[in-house]
Write a protein that holds these residues in place. Structure first.
Motif, short mmCIF file in Angstrom:
data_model
loop_
_atom_site.label_atom_id
_atom_site.label_comp_id
_atom_site.label_asym_id
_atom_site.label_seq_id
_atom_site.Cartn_x
_atom_site.Cartn_y
_atom_site.Cartn_z
N ALA A 5 24.00 28.91 -39.73
CA ALA A 5 23.53 28.70 -38.36
C ALA A 5 22.75 29.95 -37.95
O ALA A 5 23.18 31.08 -38.21
N VAL A 6 21.58 29.72 -37.34
CA VAL A 6 20.70 30.83 -36.93
C VAL A 6 20.36 30.66 -35.46
O VAL A 6 19.86 29.59 -35.06
N THR A 7 20.59 31.67 -34.64
CA THR A 7 20.20 31.59 -33.23
C THR A 7 18.77 32.10 -33.05
O THR A 7 18.27 32.88 -33.87
N GLY A 8 18.12 31.62 -31.99
CA GLY A 8 16.73 32.05 -31.72
C GLY A 8 15.80 31.58 -32.83
O GLY A 8 14.98 32.34 -33.34
N VAL A 72 27.89 21.01 -34.77
CA VAL A 72 27.77 21.51 -36.16
C VAL A 72 28.97 21.03 -36.97
O VAL A 72 28.83 20.54 -38.10
N SER A 73 30.13 21.15 -36.38
CA SER A 73 31.39 20.80 -37.05
C SER A 73 31.39 19.34 -37.53
O SER A 73 31.92 19.04 -38.61
N LYS A 74 30.79 18.46 -36.76
CA LYS A 74 30.74 17.03 -37.13
C LYS A 74 29.99 16.83 -38.45
O LYS A 74 30.36 16.00 -39.27
N VAL A 75 28.94 17.64 -38.63
CA VAL A 75 28.11 17.50 -39.84
C VAL A 75 28.78 18.18 -41.03
O VAL A 75 28.67 17.71 -42.17
N THR A 76 29.48 19.28 -40.78
CA THR A 76 30.00 20.11 -41.90
C THR A 76 31.49 19.91 -42.13
O THR A 76 32.08 20.67 -42.91
N ALA A 77 32.09 18.97 -41.46
CA ALA A 77 33.54 18.74 -41.57
C ALA A 77 34.32 20.00 -41.17
O ALA A 77 35.25 20.43 -41.85
N GLY A 78 33.87 20.62 -40.07
CA GLY A 78 34.67 21.68 -39.47
C GLY A 78 34.43 23.09 -39.98
O GLY A 78 35.12 24.02 -39.57
N ALA A 79 33.41 23.27 -40.85
CA ALA A 79 33.20 24.60 -41.44
C ALA A 79 31.80 25.14 -41.17
O ALA A 79 30.88 24.38 -40.83
N LEU A 80 31.64 26.45 -41.29
CA LEU A 80 30.31 27.08 -41.31
C LEU A 80 30.41 28.28 -42.24
O LEU A 80 31.34 29.08 -42.13
N ASP A 81 29.45 28.41 -43.17
CA ASP A 81 29.53 29.52 -44.12
C ASP A 81 28.99 30.83 -43.55
O ASP A 81 29.64 31.86 -43.65
N VAL A 82 27.78 30.77 -42.99
CA VAL A 82 27.16 32.01 -42.51
C VAL A 82 26.56 31.80 -41.11
O VAL A 82 25.85 30.82 -40.88
N GLU A 129 32.50 33.84 -30.81
CA GLU A 129 33.75 33.19 -30.36
C GLU A 129 33.70 31.68 -30.61
O GLU A 129 34.67 31.09 -31.07
N ALA A 130 32.54 31.08 -30.30
CA ALA A 130 32.43 29.62 -30.44
C ALA A 130 32.48 29.16 -31.89
O ALA A 130 33.00 28.09 -32.19
N PHE A 131 31.93 30.00 -32.81
CA PHE A 131 31.81 29.55 -34.20
C PHE A 131 32.87 30.15 -35.13
O PHE A 131 32.91 29.79 -36.32
N LEU A 132 33.72 31.02 -34.62
CA LEU A 132 34.66 31.71 -35.51
C LEU A 132 35.60 30.76 -36.25
O LEU A 132 35.88 30.95 -37.44
N GLU A 133 36.07 29.73 -35.56
CA GLU A 133 36.98 28.78 -36.21
C GLU A 133 36.28 28.10 -37.39
O GLU A 133 36.90 27.86 -38.43
N LEU A 134 34.99 27.81 -37.22
CA LEU A 134 34.23 27.17 -38.31
C LEU A 134 34.02 28.16 -39.46
O LEU A 134 34.11 27.78 -40.63
N ILE A 135 33.73 29.42 -39.11
CA ILE A 135 33.55 30.45 -40.14
C ILE A 135 34.84 30.63 -40.94
O ILE A 135 34.82 30.77 -42.16
N ARG A 136 35.97 30.61 -40.25
CA ARG A 136 37.28 30.73 -40.92
C ARG A 136 37.44 29.66 -41.99
O ARG A 136 38.04 29.88 -43.02
#
Ligand SMILES: NC(=O)c1ccc[n+]([C@@H]2O[C@H](COP(=O)([O-])OP(=O)(O)OC[C@H]3O[C@@H](n4cnc5c(N)ncnc54)[C@H](OP(=O)(O)O)[C@@H]3O)[C@@H](O)[C@H]2O)c1
Length: 267
Positions: A5-8, A72-82, A129-136
């Motif tokens: 995920a990239v902001t801006g 994002v979570s809906k597409v990735t099944a709850g995860a985010l790598d970077v 804060e919003a994405f930390l659970e996905l990063i975990r």
């Protein structure tokens, strides 16, 4: 698949990250933007590449960010790598002034510092804060921050650039925030990195160093560090260098602030 995920992500370095990452079909790229009004090129790219997902959000609003993370979570099944914290800019109009220009101007000083802290520090914390659970739940577990040489004490000491007070404070402060997250989350395998992108040819750089007289001033200042620098580097060069750092980020280097060259070479 590696999710990013990239902001801006509409313009400049953020768009460069999306372009670079989405050229590899093994990547899934979430382009976080505040408005579609400047997103024409991003939308064109997303129409050609199925691995780009555009998410409209407001990085100053934790509630909107929770909604973005859920999307994002809906597409990735709850995860985010970077997660790449790229959105940022020097605000307000007083950013060209040195510290002494604020003498007797309490409100202007507070505005200069507060606006930059809101724009370049709190918003990034809200995104984390919003994405930390996905990063975990991700495999890579990395958070990278696009900082600035303006936030570095040695860079400022040697170049003698006394302006952009609030922006410099916010970037330096955010570097420390990234280090705090790095040490707190190390035992969960989460790594963070702050990176100066270099002097990069974007709208923001054009706004600050585009005027020929001002560019001469900055070049003179930069030559105190590197006499060979002639101008900004292309977005693609900066992005490729930063992505190399993110991909190679080890636990030992987590929480550091480095240049795009991975050391203390600023250009
Ligand atoms: N270019 C350089 O030489 C340089 C040097 C040091 C550090 N940086 C840092 O690199 C990052 C990217 O800068 P850039 O040069 O690519 O700038 P840019 O071309 O002006 O692009 C900035 C991007 O960030 C977004 N953005 C700015 N403020 C935002 C906010 N408050 N909320 C949401 N989105 C926001 C913009 O969205 P809109 O399109 O909606 O405006 C745009 O997508 C910034 O953090 C900047 O501080 C750049």
């Amino acid at each position: 698949m590696v999710s990013w995920a990239v902001t801006g992500a509409t313009r400049g370095i953020g768009f460069g990250f999306v372009d670079n990452l989405s050229s590899d079909s093994n990547n899934q790229v979430f382009a976080l933007i505040r408005s579609r009004s400047s997103a024409g090129p991003l939308e064109e790219l997303a129409a050609k590449r199925g691995n780009i997902h555009i998410v409209v959000t407001d990085i100053a609003d934790p509630k909107k960010l929770e909604e973005a993370a859920a999307e994002v979570s809906k597409v990735t099944a709850g995860a985010l790598d970077v997660l790449i914290l790229n959105a940022g800019s020097a605000v307000p109009e007083t950013s060209g002034l040195p510290p002494t220009a604020f003498h007797g101007k309490k409100e202007a000083l507070e505005n200069e510092v507060n606006e930059n802290i809101k724009n370049n520090l709190f918003s990034n914390i809200f995104v984390i804060e919003a994405f930390l659970e996905l990063i975990r739940k991700g495999t890579e577990k990395k958070i990278a921050f696009v900082s600035s040489s303006s936030g570095d004490v040695e860079f400022t000491r040697i170049t003698g650039i006394s302006a952009v007070l609030g922006y410099s404070i916010a970037k330096a402060g955010m570097n420390m925030v990234m280090t705090k997250y790095a040490v707190e989350l190390a035992n969960e395998g989460i790594r963070t990195l702050s990176m100066s992108p270099g002097w990069v040819a974007t709208d923001a750089a054009e706004a600050v160093t585009g005027d020929p007289e001002i560019r001469k001033f900055f070049l003179n200042a930069f030559h105190k560090l590197d006499p060979t620098v002639t101008g900004p580097i292309p977005v693609e060069t900066s992005v490729a260098a930063q992505l190399k750092l993110v991909k190679n980020l080890t636990a030992e280097d987590s929480g550091k602030f480095v240049t795009h060259n991975g050391n203390s070479e600023w250009f």
